[in-house]
Design a protein around this motif. Structure first.
Motif: not given
Length: 181
Positions: A116-121, A157-161
């Motif tokens: 989740f690091a790419e999310i600009d909070r 893509r954030l919850t892949k697998d």
């Protein structure tokens, strides 16, 4: 016997994947589980079992649903101790918020913050999320339906697998209560 909650993803929503709760209870009793109860129509069941672990119980139930109802359903099973720990560890002031403002997404496996690091909070404020080990806490002041952050977090893509399923705070608390009995 250990008390568990089964969280079924995406049933009885918008007319898709109809799964009557009475039939789900009978199916679970047929699998040898005791104290089977369902909560609401959106895929929560509690039960007692003395065989298996969370993963094997989830797989067993998912397979049985597929055989009986003809469609696949993602299932997460969690025991009472885990559910209680999630409620107690909530990083937001749950007692001060409306249930529609606070949600927990349960994941089938531990999640790494890097996912989740790419999310600009800052972009989503005042909406916020915090990660636990196998859960994500989500604060959405205007509710889930209007949340841009929730929409972003649900991207595949954030919850892949992973299996991911979200419950509002009332349901989180109710599952703790039901599995305590």
């Amino acid at each position: 016997m250990t008390m568990y909650a089964a969280l079924l993803r995406g049933i009885n929503v918008g007319g898709a994947k109809k799964l009557p709760m009475a039939e789900l209870r009978q199916l679970m009793i047929g699998l040898g589980h005791g104290g089977v109860r369902t909560h609401l129509q959106s895929g929560q069941a509690v039960f007692a079992s003395d065989h298996g672990d969370e993963e094997s119980l989830a797989a067993e139930l998912a397979d049985a649903i597929g055989e009986r109802f003809g469609f696949s359903v993602d299932v997460i099973v969690r025991d009472h101790a885990y559910l209680r720990a999630v409620a107690e560890a909530c990083p937001f002031p749950a007692a001060e918020l409306e249930a529609r403002q606070l949600h927990v997404t349960y994941f089938s496996a531990p999640v790494d913050a890097a996912r989740f690091a790419e999310i600009d909070r800052e972009t989503y404020l005042p909406e916020e999320f915090r990660l636990g080990e196998r859960e994500l806490y989500l604060y959405v002041p205007d509710g889930l339906g209007r949340s841009r952050l929730a929409e972003h977090l649900s991207k595949r893509r954030l919850t892949k697998d992973l299996i991911a399923t979200t419950r509002n705070w009332n349901t989180v608390v109710k599952l703790v209560e039901l599995t305590a009995e």
